[in-house]
Design a protein around this motif. Structure first.
Motif, short mmCIF file in Angstrom:
data_model
loop_
_atom_site.label_atom_id
_atom_site.label_comp_id
_atom_site.label_asym_id
_atom_site.label_seq_id
_atom_site.Cartn_x
_atom_site.Cartn_y
_atom_site.Cartn_z
N THR A 1 0.84 -1.20 0.00
CA THR A 1 0.00 0.00 0.00
C THR A 1 0.87 1.25 0.00
O THR A 1 0.61 2.21 -0.74
CB THR A 1 -0.92 0.02 1.24
OG1 THR A 1 -1.81 -1.10 1.16
CG2 THR A 1 -1.72 1.30 1.32
N LYS B 1 2.36 1.93 -3.37
CA LYS B 1 1.35 2.47 -4.29
C LYS B 1 1.07 3.95 -3.99
O LYS B 1 0.99 4.78 -4.91
CB LYS B 1 0.06 1.67 -4.19
CG LYS B 1 -1.04 2.19 -5.12
CD LYS B 1 -2.34 1.46 -4.94
CE LYS B 1 -3.40 1.99 -5.91
NZ LYS B 1 -3.61 3.46 -5.77
N LEU B 2 0.90 4.27 -2.71
CA LEU B 2 0.61 5.66 -2.35
C LEU B 2 1.77 6.58 -2.70
O LEU B 2 1.58 7.70 -3.19
CB LEU B 2 0.30 5.75 -0.85
CG LEU B 2 -0.94 4.98 -0.37
CD1 LEU B 2 -1.13 5.15 1.13
CD2 LEU B 2 -2.19 5.41 -1.12
N ASP C 1 1.59 7.26 -6.35
CA ASP C 1 0.57 8.26 -6.69
C ASP C 1 1.11 9.67 -6.51
O ASP C 1 0.82 10.57 -7.30
CB ASP C 1 -0.66 8.07 -5.81
CG ASP C 1 -1.45 6.81 -6.15
OD1 ASP C 1 -1.25 6.27 -7.26
OD2 ASP C 1 -2.25 6.37 -5.31
N ASN D 1 -8.01 9.93 0.14
CA ASN D 1 -8.60 8.87 -0.67
C ASN D 1 -8.31 7.49 -0.09
O ASN D 1 -9.18 6.61 -0.08
CB ASN D 1 -8.08 8.96 -2.11
CG ASN D 1 -8.62 10.15 -2.86
OD1 ASN D 1 -9.67 10.69 -2.51
ND2 ASN D 1 -7.91 10.60 -3.88
N TRP D 2 -7.07 7.29 0.40
CA TRP D 2 -6.75 5.99 0.97
C TRP D 2 -7.52 5.75 2.26
O TRP D 2 -8.06 4.65 2.48
CB TRP D 2 -5.25 5.84 1.25
CG TRP D 2 -4.97 4.51 1.88
CD1 TRP D 2 -5.03 3.28 1.26
CD2 TRP D 2 -4.68 4.25 3.26
NE1 TRP D 2 -4.77 2.28 2.18
CE2 TRP D 2 -4.56 2.84 3.40
CE3 TRP D 2 -4.50 5.07 4.37
CZ2 TRP D 2 -4.26 2.25 4.63
CZ3 TRP D 2 -4.20 4.48 5.59
CH2 TRP D 2 -4.08 3.07 5.71
N SER E 1 -10.96 4.69 1.38
CA SER E 1 -11.01 3.34 0.81
C SER E 1 -10.77 2.27 1.86
O SER E 1 -11.25 1.14 1.74
CB SER E 1 -9.98 3.20 -0.32
OG SER E 1 -8.66 3.20 0.20
#
Length: 319
Positions: free
Chosen positions: A290, A293-294, A297, A311-312, A315
């Motif tokens: 995670t 990925k963040l 971004d 956003n995370w 989610s």
């Protein structure tokens, strides 16, 4: 909705070198929102206002992203939050959280332990945290560690890897005979830390040609490695730029860089019990994939870390 005062750094695209300089400049001059006209220099040792949790960060993109995640998670539960972002290195931020200027700080347990006790050599995450507790200032508390790890690592650029036949299976020790011909780069603190040049020499026998002071795994370091101004660098293992730039990360069989679980460090009296619970919930959902990925971004996708954080959290059911 609870009123939240946020003194944030002005930033647009936090992935570029220019925007990171803006972040630093804004943070150090206390640039804030219209809701905080009295925003102050984050280096000034003023304790937090009663009832306000001050979330701080070190001076690299991932730390800012994690601070946003912590702060917005707390905010979503009605806790009053302000920010002091992009302050500096651990040598600065540890003092600020110890005196109550900062209430919450994203930390990495292994690096924090190395700062508190350079001789410590834990063999597990539990041993790492126990050793930290024994050395940590009693006003501070290390909360539950997440599964997410972001280690320091030694990487070489593609040209250097080809020159010395280095691959992802190669070890830092493979530089022993060639380090004398190489310039290594990293943050200024890397030059004096055990988890830095000191440890590279004592554990691996590395004597580099020279050291170039840059930033903590940020755009200055990446650019210097890309351009071969340095041949090796201290990078962070969750940096999406490693694959993008074909850097080769060397194995660390002697475990110089230890265990590096992302963990909230807190000023005990400044964080209510509800805040502790919130941050532990964040840690329970945050893993390495995670975090990679963040980071991607933010650093490759040119997204604002605050938006990525929000956003995370949504989610993950944390807001």
């Amino acid at each position: 909705m609870t009123n939240v005062t946020i003194a944030r750094s002005t930033r647009t695209t936090a992935t570029s070198a220019v925007s990171l300089l803006v972040v630093a400049a804004a943070a150090l001059t206390g640039c804030g929102s219209s809701n905080d006209s009295d925003a102050k220099d984050p280096l000034k040792g003023d304790t937090a206002k009663a009832g306000t949790v001050v979330v701080g960060s070190n001076n690299f993109p991932e730390s800012i992203l994690l601070a946003d995640i912590y702060g917005e998670a707390l905010k979503s539960k009605g806790i009053k939050v302000s920010y002091k972002l992009n302050i500096g290195s651990r040598e600065t931020t540890y003092g600020l959280i110890k005196n109550g200027t900062i209430t919450v700080l994203p930390e990495y347990n292994g690096a924090l332990l190395a700062y508190l006790d350079a001789k410590a050599a834990p063999k597990s995450v539990d041993e790492t945290n126990q050793a930290i507790s024994a050395k940590l200032d009693p006003k501070l508390s290390l909360l539950v560690p997440s599964e997410a790890q972001d280690k320091d690592a030694i990487a070489v650029n593609e040209e250097t890897a080809k020159k010395y036949n280095l691959t992802a299976k190669s070890s830092i020790s493979d530089l022993a005979d060639v380090a004398k011909d190489m310039v290594v780069g990293g943050s200024p603190e890397f030059q004096t830390r055990q988890q830095g040049l000191k440890g590279l020499k004592s554990l691996y026998g590395l004597d580099f040609k020279s050291f170039k002071a840059l930033d903590a795994g940020g755009p200055l370091t990446v650019t210097a490695l890309q351009k071969n101004n340095i041949q090796a660098a201290d990078v962070f293992t969750t940096d999406p730029g490693i694959g993008k730039n074909k850097f080769v990360v060397l194995q660390d069989p002697k475990n110089l860089f230890g265990f590096e679980n992302v963990t909230p460090l807190t000023f005990r009296s400044g964080l209510p019990a509800a805040g502790v619970s919130v941050l532990n919930d964040v840690s329970s959902k945050l893993d390495t994939d995670t975090l990679v990925k963040l980071n991607g971004d933010v650093q490759n996708g040119n997204k604002d870390p605050l938006d990525v954080a929000k956003n995370w959290l949504a989610s993950a059911g944390l807001s």
